[in-house]
Write a protein that holds these residues in place. Structure first.
Motif, short mmCIF file in Angstrom:
data_model
loop_
_atom_site.label_atom_id
_atom_site.label_comp_id
_atom_site.label_asym_id
_atom_site.label_seq_id
_atom_site.Cartn_x
_atom_site.Cartn_y
_atom_site.Cartn_z
N PHE A 4 -1.19 18.24 36.36
CA PHE A 4 -1.77 17.06 35.70
C PHE A 4 -2.12 15.96 36.70
O PHE A 4 -3.02 15.16 36.46
CB PHE A 4 -0.82 16.54 34.62
CG PHE A 4 -0.52 17.59 33.57
CD1 PHE A 4 -1.46 17.89 32.59
CD2 PHE A 4 0.67 18.29 33.59
CE1 PHE A 4 -1.21 18.88 31.65
CE2 PHE A 4 0.92 19.27 32.65
CZ PHE A 4 -0.01 19.57 31.67
N THR A 5 -1.41 15.94 37.84
CA THR A 5 -1.70 14.96 38.89
C THR A 5 -2.28 15.62 40.14
O THR A 5 -2.68 14.93 41.06
CB THR A 5 -0.42 14.20 39.30
OG1 THR A 5 0.51 15.13 39.84
CG2 THR A 5 0.17 13.45 38.11
N ASN A 6 -2.25 16.95 40.16
CA ASN A 6 -2.71 17.73 41.31
C ASN A 6 -1.95 17.36 42.58
O ASN A 6 -2.52 17.23 43.66
CB ASN A 6 -4.22 17.59 41.50
CG ASN A 6 -4.79 18.75 42.29
OD1 ASN A 6 -4.23 19.85 42.29
ND2 ASN A 6 -5.90 18.52 42.97
N GLU A 7 -0.63 17.20 42.42
CA GLU A 7 0.25 16.87 43.53
C GLU A 7 1.54 17.69 43.40
O GLU A 7 1.85 18.19 42.32
CB GLU A 7 0.62 15.38 43.48
CG GLU A 7 -0.56 14.45 43.64
CD GLU A 7 -0.16 12.99 43.43
OE1 GLU A 7 0.93 12.73 42.87
OE2 GLU A 7 -0.94 12.12 43.83
N PRO A 8 2.30 17.77 44.48
CA PRO A 8 3.59 18.47 44.39
C PRO A 8 4.55 17.72 43.46
O PRO A 8 4.50 16.49 43.35
CB PRO A 8 4.13 18.44 45.82
CG PRO A 8 2.98 18.09 46.68
CD PRO A 8 2.00 17.33 45.84
N CYS A 9 5.42 18.47 42.79
CA CYS A 9 6.48 17.85 41.99
C CYS A 9 7.44 17.13 42.93
O CYS A 9 7.77 17.65 44.00
CB CYS A 9 7.23 18.89 41.18
SG CYS A 9 6.24 19.63 39.86
N GLN A 10 7.88 15.96 42.53
CA GLN A 10 8.75 15.16 43.38
C GLN A 10 10.22 15.56 43.27
O GLN A 10 11.00 15.34 44.19
CB GLN A 10 8.61 13.67 43.03
CG GLN A 10 7.21 13.14 43.26
CD GLN A 10 6.79 13.28 44.71
OE1 GLN A 10 7.50 12.87 45.62
NE2 GLN A 10 5.63 13.89 44.94
N ASN A 11 10.61 16.13 42.11
CA ASN A 11 12.01 16.50 41.90
C ASN A 11 12.10 17.51 40.76
O ASN A 11 11.09 17.82 40.11
CB ASN A 11 12.87 15.26 41.61
CG ASN A 11 12.28 14.44 40.47
OD1 ASN A 11 11.94 14.97 39.42
ND2 ASN A 11 12.17 13.13 40.69
N ILE A 12 13.30 18.00 40.53
CA ILE A 12 13.48 19.03 39.51
C ILE A 12 13.20 18.51 38.10
O ILE A 12 12.71 19.23 37.23
CB ILE A 12 14.87 19.69 39.61
CG1 ILE A 12 14.87 20.99 38.83
CG2 ILE A 12 15.96 18.74 39.14
CD1 ILE A 12 15.96 21.94 39.22
N SER A 13 13.50 17.24 37.85
CA SER A 13 13.22 16.66 36.54
C SER A 13 11.73 16.70 36.23
O SER A 13 11.32 17.03 35.11
CB SER A 13 13.73 15.22 36.46
OG SER A 13 15.13 15.20 36.57
#
Length: 175
Positions: A4-13
């Protein structure tokens, strides 16, 4: 990866949130609600996330056939009184503290992480003074890894924990 943001996930949440969103925005869920509404004119729909509420609003708010109302952290509409309605209720805001004896049907649009929250939500229509003999509960869940893991926790009467789940530990599939 967050599509949805075309970026890596920042954390597991965030990763779990993305998994749930991908599953919960599938159009088949709204289709299923329409199907259930063919059997039950007055339906309470419990949901978790604002994007789910938006999908419900798009599908039913403004309809000539179905009255749409909501109970959440922003809005506290009274229970509808028309012949055919949907009352969209956010788990955290409305799983406790009110009763509805004018409906025999609850749909769980998405799974709550908490067994207790789900049981409390079920109790909104399961009242001593209900005029209904039969009460109907529909749970919309998929065969996705996230829904299966949450459902297992609910069946075990536990609260689903993102950090300690088999998904997070990589035993279901690597993150």
């Amino acid at each position: 990866w967050n599509p949805f943001t075309n970026e890596p996930c920042q954390n597991i949440s965030e990763w779990f949130y993305i998994m749930r969103k991908v599953v919960n925005i599938d159009p088949s869920r709204v289709d299923k609600i329409r199907h259930v509404m063919g059997k039950h004119d007055r339906t309470i729909v419990f949901y978790n996330f604002d994007y789910e509420l938006e999908l419900l609003r798009e599908a039913f708010a403004g309809s000539k056939d179905v009255e749409f109302a909501e109970w959440n952290g922003h809005k506290h509409d009274p229970l509808p009184t028309s012949e055919k309605w949907i009352y969209a209720v956010q788990y955290t805001a409305g799983a406790e503290g009110w009763n509805c004896t004018t409906s025999d049907c609850v749909i769980f649009y998405s799974l709550s992480y908490s067994y207790r929250s789900r049981e409390q939500a079920k109790g909104r229509i399961d009242r001593r003074n209900t005029p209904y003999t039969d009460l109907w509960y529909y749970t919309l869940k998929s065969t996705s890894v996230i829904d299966i893991a949450i459902w297992r926790a609910i069946l075990a009467k536990k609260k689903f924990n993102e950090r300690t789940s088999k998904i997070a530990r990589g035993t279901v599939f690597p993150p």
